[in-house]
Design a protein around this motif. Structure first.
Motif, mmCIF file in Angstrom:
data_model
loop_
_atom_site.group_PDB
_atom_site.id
_atom_site.type_symbol
_atom_site.label_atom_id
_atom_site.label_comp_id
_atom_site.label_asym_id
_atom_site.label_seq_id
_atom_site.Cartn_x
_atom_site.Cartn_y
_atom_site.Cartn_z
ATOM 1 N N GLN A 62 0.829 -1.205 0.000
ATOM 2 C CA GLN A 62 0.000 0.000 0.000
ATOM 3 C C GLN A 62 0.872 1.267 0.000
ATOM 4 O O GLN A 62 0.661 2.192 -0.786
ATOM 5 C CB GLN A 62 -0.882 -0.028 1.256
ATOM 6 N N LEU A 63 1.873 1.292 0.883
ATOM 7 C CA LEU A 63 2.745 2.464 0.980
ATOM 8 C C LEU A 63 3.516 2.662 -0.322
ATOM 9 O O LEU A 63 3.590 3.779 -0.842
ATOM 10 C CB LEU A 63 3.723 2.300 2.153
ATOM 11 N N ALA A 64 4.073 1.576 -0.838
ATOM 12 C CA ALA A 64 4.874 1.682 -2.064
ATOM 13 C C ALA A 64 4.022 2.190 -3.221
ATOM 14 O O ALA A 64 4.476 2.999 -4.025
ATOM 15 C CB ALA A 64 5.496 0.332 -2.405
ATOM 16 N N SER A 65 2.763 1.743 -3.257
ATOM 17 C CA SER A 65 1.898 2.176 -4.354
ATOM 18 C C SER A 65 1.579 3.668 -4.248
ATOM 19 O O SER A 65 1.226 4.302 -5.230
ATOM 20 C CB SER A 65 0.601 1.365 -4.360
ATOM 21 N N GLU A 66 1.730 4.215 -3.044
ATOM 22 C CA GLU A 66 1.496 5.655 -2.881
ATOM 23 C C GLU A 66 2.759 6.470 -3.106
ATOM 24 O O GLU A 66 2.778 7.687 -2.893
ATOM 25 C CB GLU A 66 0.984 5.935 -1.468
ATOM 26 N N GLY A 67 3.868 5.782 -3.415
ATOM 27 C CA GLY A 67 5.116 6.510 -3.670
ATOM 28 C C GLY A 67 5.994 6.669 -2.446
ATOM 29 O O GLY A 67 7.003 7.378 -2.489
ATOM 30 N N VAL A 68 5.631 6.020 -1.352
ATOM 31 C CA VAL A 68 6.474 6.079 -0.150
ATOM 32 C C VAL A 68 7.630 5.103 -0.328
ATOM 33 O O VAL A 68 7.432 3.989 -0.813
ATOM 34 C CB VAL A 68 5.652 5.697 1.107
ATOM 35 N N GLY A 117 7.805 -2.821 -7.319
ATOM 36 C CA GLY A 117 8.596 -1.940 -8.151
ATOM 37 C C GLY A 117 9.780 -1.391 -7.365
ATOM 38 O O GLY A 117 10.299 -2.069 -6.491
ATOM 39 N N GLY A 118 10.163 -0.170 -7.667
ATOM 40 C CA GLY A 118 11.432 0.348 -7.121
ATOM 41 C C GLY A 118 11.396 0.937 -5.723
ATOM 42 O O GLY A 118 12.430 1.320 -5.201
ATOM 43 N N ASN A 119 10.215 1.011 -5.114
ATOM 44 C CA ASN A 119 10.152 1.765 -3.858
ATOM 45 C C ASN A 119 10.507 0.976 -2.598
ATOM 46 O O ASN A 119 10.500 1.533 -1.513
ATOM 47 C CB ASN A 119 8.749 2.347 -3.680
ATOM 48 N N VAL A 120 10.773 -0.313 -2.752
ATOM 49 C CA VAL A 120 10.968 -1.140 -1.557
ATOM 50 C C VAL A 120 12.390 -1.685 -1.469
ATOM 51 O O VAL A 120 12.917 -2.227 -2.434
ATOM 52 C CB VAL A 120 9.951 -2.300 -1.531
ATOM 53 N N ILE A 121 12.995 -1.505 -0.307
ATOM 54 C CA ILE A 121 14.307 -2.093 -0.037
ATOM 55 C C ILE A 121 14.063 -3.277 0.902
ATOM 56 O O ILE A 121 13.475 -3.101 1.977
ATOM 57 C CB ILE A 121 15.237 -1.079 0.659
ATOM 58 N N ALA A 122 14.480 -4.476 0.507
ATOM 59 C CA ALA A 122 14.240 -5.667 1.323
ATOM 60 C C ALA A 122 15.483 -6.014 2.127
ATOM 61 O O ALA A 122 16.587 -6.071 1.585
ATOM 62 C CB ALA A 122 13.870 -6.832 0.409
#
Lengths: 269, 487
Positions: free
Chosen positions: A44-50, A70-75
Motif C-alpha cells: 500500500q505504501l509503495a503504491s502511494e510513492g512512499v 517496483g522500485g520503492n521497496v528495499i528488502a
C-alpha cells in the motif's frame, strides 16, 4: 559583502532536512513485512510513492514482495530475535531511505498451545518476538522521532490483549504488554509532535489465521490483509490512538472487557 | 559498526538521533556518542577514525546556529560527564567534568554562598559548551567572558593526548580552545573561579528608555557601578521611537543587606514557577505564544511590553532571585516551538553583531531601519555592553551587542539570508564581530575579515598541529573556518 548576489545561497546550510509533512509520509520502515498485514502495508505504501524498507526473516518472500512493488521497496533480511543488531540496522535503514516518517512493527507469532500445556520455551519465544523485538525496534524509532519532533509509530497488537483468555495465555500477555508499552510511548512523545498508534486487529486473513484454521478452529468474518492495511494507514494518518480493525471489533472488545471475572472463568472464549 | 553492541565489553553509549541547532533552522541525522570518562572520549576519537567519519563536539545543544551540528555521521556529546569533581567553599574554585551544566553548577554552589561569575540567559548549556563558545552574561562589561573565569582545563586531543592548559602552561591552547568552538579538542576537566554572594537575590531596577540613544547613555552612566545591565528593544518601533525599550539594571546585595540569606540561598527559593497564574502548565505556554508568532502579533506584544516597561520604570527597585534574573530564556520551556515545532519547516535564527562603542549607535539604527524596510523585523531584540578579552577567536569588543531573533519562514528564508548578508557587510565595515554560538549566516570570507589576521593564522596553525587529519569538524567549521584554515 563582495560576493553579493548568491552569497546567501553559498552560506545556507545544505543539510536542512526536507520538510516533514504531517499527513503523507515519504519514508517508512516495516518490520515483519514478509506476509500478512506487514506485506499489505508495504504494498500500500509503495503504491502511494512512499519509500519503504521491508524487514523480515524470510529473504525470498521479501524479495518477491519488493519485485511486486517496483522500485520503492528495499528488502532486508532480519530475525527480530537478534536485538543486538537492531541499533545499527535501524541506522542503516534510515540512512538508505534518507529520513524516516513512519515506523511499523508488524512482526508477531502465535504458537499453538494445548489446553493444558505450559511450555516455557514456546512462551518466551512469543515474548521475544512480540515484545522484545517490538521494544528493541520501537525504542530506536522513538529516539529518532523525539529528536526530530515528527514521525508516526504504528504497533500491530491484537484483540487478544484485551482479556486474559484461557486459550493462549502468553500470546495475550504479549499483546497486553505491547498495548501498555505503546500507550506509554504515546504519552512520552506527545509533547514532541510524535504520534503512536496501536492497532488491534480482530480476524484478518493472514498466515496466523490460516494456521489457527488448520488447528480446527472455525473462524468467520475475517477481512483481507489489504483491507486491514488500508484501515491501519487511515488510523495512523488520522492520528488515532487505539483502533480495532475491522471496526466491529470495537464493540466486541467493549463487551469482552466488561464481562465480570466470575463469569469469564466459566466461558469458553 | 563496532560502536554498537549491547552485549560483550561495554562500549561508549550511543544513539542515532536528529541533531539540530537550538534555533531548529539547521540539523541532520547522526549517531551520537556519549562518553562517561576521559578514556571514553579518547575511545570516541578512535571510533570516528575507524568509521571514517569526522566527529562533531556537542554540549547541551543550546547554540542557536550550527556550532554543534554534525557535518558527517558522528557526534561526541559530553552531557553524560556531569559530575562536580570538587568545590572549595573557601576559595570558590569548582572542578568540573565537561558536561556539568550551568544549572547543576549553580544548584551545587549557591547553598554554599557562591554563584558562577558568568552565566548565559539559559541554564542548560554545559560548561564545555560554555567555554568552547566563550559565553558571556549580562555582566560582560564588568567581568568579561566565562574564559576570564576559567583557571584551567584539560583538553583531550584527537591523538588521545590530554593537555592541561592554563595561563602559564600551554597558554596558546588555553586562549585558543576557549572560544574555539570545539575545533581543537574536547574538554575533559574544567576548573572555574566562582564568586561569593551574600544573598540569593539581586536588587533590580527597571528603566524605560524612549530610544536607542537614551538606552546607550544609561548603560554608559551606570556601567562603572552596576553588576548587571541588559536592555530589551522593541524592534518594531520606527522614527523617533527607534530603539525604544527597557533596561534591567541589577546589583548584588552586600553582606548584611539580606536579613535571611540562609533562606534566599536555597535552591527552592530560586526555582522558576511551574505554572502560570497557578493553573496553566508552563510546558504548554508555547502554544499560546504560537498564536502570536507573526508580524502583527509580535508587533502587539512588543508594544505591550514597552508600555508595561514604562510602568515598571516608574516603580521602585525590587528583589529578584539570581536564577529568576539570569535565566529569562528558561521561563517558558521550549518557547522556540512557538516558531514552529515540526522539523524543518520553520525555526529561528539569532543574528548578534558586536559593534565598537564609537559607531554602535549609527550601525544599530541603520540595522533596525533596514530590517523594517525589508519587512523582516526581529521579534526580539536584546542589547548588551561588552569589553575586550584575550581569547583568540573572541566575539567581544569594547562596545555593544544587539541580539536579534528572526523568524525563519520557508518562503522568506532566502530573503532573510540576503538581508543578513547586507547587515554583515555593514557590521564588518564598522569593525564589528560575530559570535558563533548564535550565528548561522556568516561565511568563511567574513570570518577572515572580522577576526585579527595574526590570531587567525595562529589558530589555523594550532588546528593543524592538534588535529592534523581534521578528525574534528562540524557544520560551523565547514561554513566559517575550513577555507582559511586549509589555506
Amino acid at each position: 559583502m563582495a560576493h553579493a548576489t548568491d552569497a546567501h545561497a553559498a552560506h545556507e546550510p545544505a543539510t536542512q532536512p526536507e520538510p516533514a509533512r504531517r499527513v503523507r509520509e515519504r519514508h517508512a520502515i516495516v518490520v515483519g513485512a514478509s506476509s500478512g498485514m506487514g506485506a499489505a502495508l508495504v504494498e500500500q505504501l509503495a503504491s502511494e510513492g512512499v519509500r519503504v524498507v521491508a524487514l523480515a526473516r524470510r529473504k525470498d518472500a521479501l524479495e518477491e514482495l519488493a519485485r511486486r512493488c517496483g522500485g520503492n521497496v528495499i528488502a532486508l533480511a532480519h530475525d527480530v530475535h537478534d536485538f543486538d543488531a537492531v541499533p545499527a540496522l535501524f541506522e542503516r535503514c534510515v540512512r538508505e531511505l534518507g529520513g524516516l516518517d513512519l515506523f511499523v512493527y508488524a512482526a508477531g507469532i502465535m504458537t499453538e498451545v494445548g489446553a493444558h500445556e505450559f511450555d516455557t520455551r514456546k512462551d518466551l519465544d512469543m515474548l521475544a518476538v512480540n515484545v522484545g523485538g517490538a521494544v528493541a525496534w520501537t525504542n530506536e524509532a522513538a529516539k529518532l522521532f523525539r529528536t526530530q519532533r515528527s514521525g508516526t509509530i504504528v504497533g500491530i497488537s491484537s484483540i487478544a490483549g484485551e482479556r486474559g483468555r484461557k486459550g493462549n495465555p502468553v500470546y495475550g500477555t504479549t499483546k497486553a504488554a505491547l498495548n501498555h508499552y505503546l500507550e506509554a510511548l504515546r504519552n512520552r512523545l506527545a509533547d514532541y509532535g510524535v504520534h503512536v498508534c496501536t492497532i488491534k486487529p480482530g480476524f484478518v486473513e493472514t498466515a496466523m489465521l490460516a494456521s489457527a484454521r488448520a488447528q480446527g478452529r472455525s473462524i468467520q468474518g475475517a477481512i483481507s490483509a489489504q483491507a486491514a492495511a488500508r484501515s491501519i494507514l487511515k488510523a495512523a494518518r488520522g492520528r488515532r490512538n487505539e483502533v480495532f480493525v475491522p471496526f466491529k471489533w470495537t464493540l466486541v472488545a467493549a463487551v469482552i472487557r466488561n464481562i465480570p471475572s466470575v463469569l469469564f472463568k466459566g466461558l469458553n472464549i | 559498526m563496532e560502536i554498537l553492541s549491547l552485549r560483550g565489553p561495554r562500549t561508549v553509549e550511543s544513539s542515532f538521533e536528529y541533531i539540530e541547532g537550538w534555533g531548529m533552522a539547521v540539523g541532520r541525522h547522526a549517531r551520537v556518542l556519549r562518553p562517561r570518562s576521559v578514556e571514553e572520549i579518547v575511545q570516541c576519537f578512535a571510533l570516528a577514525r575507524a568509521a571514517g567519519s569526522t566527529l562533531t563536539l556537542r554540549g547541551g545543544g543550546n547554540s542557536y546556529g550550527d556550532a554543534s551540528c554534525p557535518a558527517q555521521d558522528l557526534v561526541l556529546d559530553v552531557t553524560r560527564m556531569d559530575r562536580v569533581l570538587g568545590f572549595d567553599a573557601r576559595t570558590g574554585i569548582a572542578t568540573l567534568e565537561p558536561g556539568v551544566t550551568i544549572e547543576k553548577l549553580w544548584k551545587t554552589i549557591l547553598p554554599l554562598g557562591f554563584w558562577p561569575r558568568v552565566v548565559s540567559g539559559t541554564m542548560f548549556p554545559t560548561l564545555a559548551g560554555a567555554l568552547a563558545a566563550n559565553i558571556h552574561g549580562k555582566n560582560n562589561f564588568a567581568v568579561g567572558t566565562i574564559g576570564d573565569a576559567c583557571l584551567e582545563f584539560d583538553l583531550v586531543l584527537p591523538s588521545g593526548e590530554v593537555r592541561t592548559c592554563n595561563r602559564e602552561r600551554n597558554a596558546d591552547l588555553f586562549h585558543a580552545a576557549i572560544g574555539g568552538f570545539g575545533m581543537l579538542g574536547c574538554f575533559g576537566r574544567i576548573v572555574l573561579q566562582t564568586k561569593r554572594v551574600h544573598s540569593g537575590n539581586v536588587r533590580v531596577r527597571g528603566e524605560s528608555t524612549r530610544d536607542l540613544r537614551e538606552m546607550m547613555a544609561y548603560f554608559e552612566a551606570h556601567k562603572a557601578t552596576s553588576d548587571y545591565l541588559v536592555g530589551w528593544v522593541d524592534c518594531f518601533a520606527g522614527g523617533d521611537a527607534c530603539g525604544r525599550g527597557l533596561i534591567h539594571d541589577a546589583h548584588n546585595l552586600h553582606e548584611g543587606d539580606d536579613p535571611s540569606p540562609e533562606r534566599s540561598l536555597t535552591v527552592a527559593h530560586q526555582e522558576l514557577p511551574a505554572n502560570i497564574l497557578g493553573l496553566f502548565p508552563k510546558s504548554q505556554v508555547w502554544r499560546i505564544l504560537e498564536l502570536f508568532n507573526h508580524d502583527l502579533g509580535m508587533r502587539s506584544i512588543n508594544a505591550a511590553k514597552y508600555v508595561a516597561g514604562r510602568l515598571e520604570g516608574m516603580g521602585e527597585p525590587y528583589l529578584q532571585s539570581h536564577a529568576g534574573f539570569s535565566f529569562l530564556l528558561d521561563y517558558v520551556p521550549n518557547w522556540k516551538w512557538a516558531y514552529g515545532r515540526a522539523r524543518g519547516e520553520r525555526g529561528l535564527i539569532q543574528y548578534q553583531p558586536f559593534v565598537p562603542q564609537a559607531v554602535a549607535h549609527d550601525v544599530y539604527s541603520e540595522i533596525l531601519a533596514r530590517c523594517r524596510h525589508a519587512g523582516q523585523v526581529p521579534y526580539l531584540g536584546v542589547f548588551k555592553r561588552h569589553r575586550e578579552d584575550s581569547f583568540w577567536l573572541t566575539h567581544a569588543v569594547d562596545g555593544w551587542s544587539f541580539a536579534l531573533d528572526f523568524k525563519v519562514d520557508p518562503a522568506r528564508r532566502a530573503a532573510l539570508w540576503k538581508l543578513c548578508d547586507e547587515l554583515t557587510e555593514l557590521v564588518i565595515s564598522a569593525g564589528g564581530r560575530f559570535y558563533f554560538a548564535k550565528d548561522l549566516v556568516v561565511g568563511a570570507e567574513d570570518t577572515a575579515r572580522f577576526l585579527p589576521q595574526d590570531r587567525l593564522a595562529a589558530f589555523a596553525a594550532l588546528k593543524r598541529a592538534c588535529d592534523p587529519q581534521t578528525l574534528i569538524e562540524g557544520q560551523l567549521y565547514r561554513r566559517a573556518f575550513r577555507d582559511w584554515i586549509a589555506a
